[in-house]
Design a protein around this motif. Structure first.
Motif, short mmCIF file in Angstrom:
data_model
loop_
_atom_site.label_atom_id
_atom_site.label_comp_id
_atom_site.label_asym_id
_atom_site.label_seq_id
_atom_site.Cartn_x
_atom_site.Cartn_y
_atom_site.Cartn_z
N ASN A 311 0.85 -1.19 0.00
CA ASN A 311 0.00 0.00 0.00
C ASN A 311 0.89 1.24 0.00
O ASN A 311 1.86 1.33 0.75
N VAL A 312 0.56 2.18 -0.85
CA VAL A 312 1.40 3.40 -0.91
C VAL A 312 1.27 4.22 0.35
O VAL A 312 2.13 5.05 0.67
N CYS A 313 0.17 4.00 1.07
CA CYS A 313 -0.01 4.68 2.36
C CYS A 313 0.32 3.70 3.48
O CYS A 313 -0.19 2.58 3.50
N LEU A 314 1.18 4.12 4.40
CA LEU A 314 1.59 3.26 5.50
C LEU A 314 0.99 3.73 6.80
O LEU A 314 0.36 4.78 6.87
N GLY A 315 1.19 2.95 7.86
CA GLY A 315 0.70 3.29 9.18
C GLY A 315 -0.51 2.46 9.54
O GLY A 315 -1.02 1.66 8.75
N ASN A 318 -3.67 1.01 7.37
CA ASN A 318 -3.36 0.93 5.95
C ASN A 318 -2.74 -0.45 5.68
O ASN A 318 -1.57 -0.70 5.99
N SER A 320 -1.72 -3.99 3.47
CA SER A 320 -1.21 -4.47 2.19
C SER A 320 -1.56 -5.95 2.08
O SER A 320 -1.25 -6.74 2.97
N CYS A 388 3.58 2.07 16.35
CA CYS A 388 2.82 2.15 15.10
C CYS A 388 2.24 0.82 14.67
O CYS A 388 1.65 0.71 13.58
N GLN A 417 0.63 -4.99 7.89
CA GLN A 417 0.55 -3.58 8.28
C GLN A 417 1.94 -3.12 8.66
O GLN A 417 2.65 -3.81 9.40
N CYS A 419 4.80 0.25 9.61
CA CYS A 419 5.00 1.61 10.11
C CYS A 419 5.47 2.51 8.96
O CYS A 419 6.11 2.04 8.01
N CYS A 420 5.20 3.78 9.07
CA CYS A 420 5.64 4.70 8.02
C CYS A 420 6.96 5.37 8.34
O CYS A 420 7.61 5.94 7.48
N GLN A 421 7.40 5.32 9.64
CA GLN A 421 8.66 5.95 10.00
C GLN A 421 9.77 4.90 10.10
O GLN A 421 10.43 4.74 11.12
#
Length: 435
Positions: A311-315, A318, A320, A388, A417, A419-421
Motif C-alpha cells: 500500500n502506498v499509504c503506510l501506518g 493501511n 497491504s 505504530c 501492516q 510503520c511509516c517511519q
C-alpha cells in the motif's frame, strides 16, 4: 620236591617279580584318588536353550567298610548351563556362583549305603558360544570326602546330552516394496519360521519405520508402539493356531504377523524388521529383513509463486494484501504441506525488527474457484513491538494445508501492516519456505 637255591637263576627272577609287584602296589596307593566309592549319574536326553529347566541326578554308593565324612560335591557344567537355585535335594548349597559350577555339602554316608542327589539346570544364550567351540556337553562331578582317616576324592563324568537350539528366520514379507500414494493404506504380512532344533515359548518381532508410515493395527501378538518402533510379543496363545496346536513354537512351524499401514508422507517410509529370541535379558539369535514404499507416478509437485503488494499509504489501518499461489502439477496428493511465512530483510532468516506485522485474523485459503475460508495458524512468532503496530504484533506464522490434490490451485492470502517511519531498508519484506 624241588628246592630253589640262592644261586639258582629262578630265585633271582622271583625276587625281581616280587619287587615289581611291591613297587606297583605302593605307586597305586600313592597316586590314585579315592576308590572308596562309586558314582553314577542320569542326565536328560536333551535340553533347549532358553527352554524349560531339566532334572539331573547322581548317586554316590559307599561299598567300603568306612563311614564317609566331610562330604562335598563340586559340579562343573558347560558355560551357559546354569544350576537352578534351591533345586538340590539330599544336599545343601555351599556356593552357587558361578551358576554352572556350584558346590554342595552332604551328610555323612555310612558304610554300605548310597545317596541320590537331584538338581535342575537350564540353558541360556552363553551355551551357544560353548557349543560353537566344539566342547562336549557333559557334566563333571567331583566328590570330596574322608574315609578311614584318608581325605580323598573321586571324579565322575556324565553321559553326553543334546542341547537343542531354536532358530527363527523371516522367510517372507508381503508388499515388501509397495507402490503407494500419500494417504493410502495397505496390509503387510511378515512370516517367521522356526528352522532350529529347539522349541520356543516366546519370541519378538520388531518393526522400526520412518514417520511416513503409521501402523494402525496388527495381529497376532501383544503389540506395543513407541516413537516409530512397533514390537510384537508372540507367546503360547498365538502358537496354538499353528503347527500341532500346542503352546510352543516348534521346529518347522511358521507364524504370520500382519500390519495395517497408512502412508503419511513420501520422505520416510523405510521399515526394518527384526525377529529374535533370548532369555535373562540376552538376545540369543535374530533374523532381519526390510521393506519400503515407492511412489511411481504418484508424486505431488508443488509450484509456489509469491504475489506481494504494498500500500502506498503506510501506518495503522493501511493494509497491504499478500498472496502465495500453490499449484500441484504432479500426479500425487500433497498431504499436510507446511508453509512458513516470515518478515525478513534477508530473505533467508526471520527478522523480528522489521516494522511490520502479519494480521493473523486475515489469513484465508482458497482452493480453485471456491470461496476463501479462514485458515488457522499452526504456530506464530512475535515481532518487535512498536507504537505504530498493534499491541501484540506477529512477524512469522506457520500454516498447515491438509491436502492439495493433483491439479489443484491453492491461494493463501493475508494482510500486513507497516510503520511509516522506518528510516531504513525494507519495511514490508517477507519470505516463505514450504515442506
Amino acid at each position: 620236591m624241588h628246592y630253589i637255591y640262592k644261586n639258582d637263576p629262578s630265585f633271582f627272577n622271583m625276587k625281581k617279580l616280587y619287587f615289581i609287584f611291591l613297587l606297583a602296589f605302593y605307586s597305586l596307593k600313592s597316586f590314585s584318588n579315592g576308590g572308596f566309592i562309586t558314582i553314577s549319574s542320569v542326565v536328560p536326553g536333551s535340553i533347549t536353550v532358553c527352554g524349560q529347566s531339566k532334572v539331573f541326578s547322581f548317586t554316590i554308593n559307599n561299598p567300603s567298610a568306612f563311614n564317609l565324612t566331610g562330604v562335598t560335591v563340586s559340579l562343573t557344567m558347560p558355560s551357559g548351563l546354569n544350576y537352578q537355585s534351591g533345586s538340590i535335594t539330599n544336599a545343601t548349597e555351599l556356593n552357587i556362583i558361578p551358576a554352572n559350577a556350584p558346590t554342595f555339602t552332604l551328610a555323612n554316608i555310612p558304610s554300605l549305603t548310597s545317596i541320590i542327589v537331584t538338581y535342575t539346570a537350564s540353558a541360556d544364550c552363553n551355551i551357544l558360544a560353548y557349543l560353537s567351540s566344539g566342547f562336549p556337553t557333559e557334566n563333571k562331578i567331583q566328590v570330596n570326602y574322608t574315609a578311614g582317616g584318608n581325605t580323598t576324592f573321586d571324579i565322575h563324568t556324565t553321559q553326553l546330552y543334546f542341547v537343542r537350539q531354536p532358530n527363527v528366520s523371516i522367510t517372507s514379507v508381503t508388499n515388501q516394496s509397495f507402490n503407494g500414494s500419500i494417504g493410502g493404506s495397505f496390509t503387510r504380512c511378515i512370516t517367521i519360521t522356526n528352522g532350529g532344533t529347539g522349541e520356543l515359548s516366546t519370541f519378538t518381532l520388531t518393526d522400526v519405520h520412518g514417520n511416513g508410515l503409521q501402523i494402525t493395527s496388527a495381529s497376532p501378538g501383544m503389540w506395543t508402539s513407541a516413537g516409530g518402533a512397533e514390537s510384537y510379543l508372540l507367546s503360547g496363545a498365538d502358537f496354538t493356531a499353528v503347527g500341532n496346536g500346542n503352546n510352543l513354537f516348534e521346529t518347522g512351524e511358521s507364524i504370520t504377523i500382519c500390519e495395517n499401514v497408512t502412508i503419511n508422507n513420501c520422505s520416510s517410509v523405510f521399515s526394518s524388521f527384526t525377529a529374535g529370541w533370548g532369555c535373562n535379558a540376552q538376545a540369543c539369535q535374530t533374523s532381519v529383513s526390510s521393506a519400503n514404499v515407492v511412489f511411481p507416478n504418484f508424486v505431488p509437485n508443488l509450484i509456489i509463486s509469491p504475489q506481494p503488494s504494498a500500500n502506498v499509504c503506510l501506518g495503522i489501518g493501511n493494509l497491504s494484501q499478500q498472496t502465495i499461489k500453490i499449484v500441484n502439477t504432479g500426479a500425487g496428493q500433497a498431504i499436510n504441506t507446511l508453509l512458513n511465512i516470515y518478515q525478513t530483510s534477508g530473505p533467508n532468516y526471520y527478522d523480528p525488527s522489521q516494522q511490520t506485522e502479519i494480521i493473523v485474523s486475515s489469513i484465508t485459503i482458497k482452493v480453485n474457484g471456491g470461496a476463501p475460508s479462514p485458515l488457522a495458524t499452526t504456530s506464530t512468532s512475535a515481532s518487535n513491538t512498536y507504537s505504530c503496530l498493534s499491541a501484540s504484533p506477529v512477524g512469522s506464522v506457520k500454516l498447515t494445508i491438509p491436502t492439495i490434490n493433483p491439479g489443484d490451485t491453492v491461494r493463501i492470502t493475508w494482510n500486513t501492516q507497516s510503520c511509516c517511519q522506518t528510516g531504513y531498508g525494507y519495511y514490508n519484506g517477507w519470505a516463505y519456505n514450504a515442506t
